[in-house]
Scaffold this motif. Sequence first.
Motif, mmCIF file in Angstrom:
data_model
loop_
_atom_site.group_PDB
_atom_site.id
_atom_site.type_symbol
_atom_site.label_atom_id
_atom_site.label_comp_id
_atom_site.label_asym_id
_atom_site.label_seq_id
_atom_site.Cartn_x
_atom_site.Cartn_y
_atom_site.Cartn_z
ATOM 1 N N ILE A 155 -7.849 -2.627 -1.090
ATOM 2 C CA ILE A 155 -7.672 -3.492 -1.313
ATOM 3 C C ILE A 155 -8.818 -4.482 -0.848
ATOM 4 O O ILE A 155 -8.864 -5.542 -1.483
ATOM 5 N N ASP A 156 -9.081 -4.265 0.641
ATOM 6 C CA ASP A 156 -9.440 -4.906 1.764
ATOM 7 C C ASP A 156 -11.020 -5.129 1.038
ATOM 8 O O ASP A 156 -11.685 -6.454 1.142
ATOM 9 N N SER A 199 -1.506 5.718 2.825
ATOM 10 C CA SER A 199 -1.272 4.144 2.647
ATOM 11 C C SER A 199 -2.361 3.061 3.434
ATOM 12 O O SER A 199 -2.869 2.261 2.945
ATOM 13 N N LEU A 210 1.524 2.075 -3.409
ATOM 14 C CA LEU A 210 0.960 2.118 -4.401
ATOM 15 C C LEU A 210 0.135 3.695 -3.986
ATOM 16 O O LEU A 210 0.110 4.492 -5.197
ATOM 17 N N SER A 211 0.705 4.044 -3.084
ATOM 18 C CA SER A 211 0.140 5.557 -2.412
ATOM 19 C C SER A 211 1.025 6.378 -2.678
ATOM 20 O O SER A 211 0.905 7.612 -3.398
ATOM 21 N N ILE A 223 -5.491 -5.185 -6.880
ATOM 22 C CA ILE A 223 -4.266 -4.256 -7.073
ATOM 23 C C ILE A 223 -4.420 -3.615 -8.739
ATOM 24 O O ILE A 223 -3.974 -2.265 -8.120
ATOM 25 N N PHE A 254 -4.958 3.266 1.251
ATOM 26 C CA PHE A 254 -4.866 2.169 -0.253
ATOM 27 C C PHE A 254 -4.927 0.698 0.103
ATOM 28 O O PHE A 254 -5.996 -0.617 -0.849
ATOM 29 N N ASN A 255 -4.684 0.306 1.658
ATOM 30 C CA ASN A 255 -5.006 -1.460 2.166
ATOM 31 C C ASN A 255 -6.461 -0.965 2.264
ATOM 32 O O ASN A 255 -6.967 -2.689 2.048
ATOM 33 N N LYS A 256 -7.421 -0.444 3.287
ATOM 34 C CA LYS A 256 -8.639 -0.567 2.965
ATOM 35 C C LYS A 256 -9.557 -0.596 1.731
ATOM 36 O O LYS A 256 -10.105 -1.407 1.621
ATOM 37 N N SER A 265 0.857 -1.293 0.049
ATOM 38 C CA SER A 265 0.217 -0.339 0.011
ATOM 39 C C SER A 265 1.229 1.486 -0.030
ATOM 40 O O SER A 265 0.241 2.285 -0.141
ATOM 41 N N LEU A 289 -6.741 -0.910 -8.001
ATOM 42 C CA LEU A 289 -6.396 0.547 -7.689
ATOM 43 C C LEU A 289 -5.236 0.770 -8.709
ATOM 44 O O LEU A 289 -5.551 2.366 -8.769
#
Length: 143
Positions: free
Chosen positions: A91-92, A84, A15-16, A106, A87-89, A12, A109
Amino acid sequence: MTKKNMAAAGLSVVLSYGFVSNINSCTMMAWVWAKYVKDTGLSPLMWSKFPPLAPKFLAYYGAVYVTIGSALRPFRAALAGVISPFFNKMIDFLMNELKFPKWLAILTLVFTFNIVLTVSWLMLMLKVSFFVLKVPPIVPVPV
């Protein structure tokens, strides 16, 4: 923090950081583009050559990127760390609620943030920079 959590946080953050860097680069490019048009009266686009950008524009942008862009790197890294978890949230959410496989979550995003929102941001920043610098949006393209 477990090894799995660290790996997920790492993804994340990457990605961020990519998203934050794209926004930063687009902002600088838009303002340099408007400044170039104001100074030269020409578009930096040169369709008949490769790369399709005027060498003087590339010099303008390169100078801004090396100076301002380098100075902003710590702030980009810090902002990437702050956003970040979002971004994790995301993906989840895509994996758990929409049942996307991880690779598709992924990819979604990356496409959404690093392509769609980046291009949208560039268009907005071009419009704002042209307005602020009182530059016409359509100018002659050098041959």
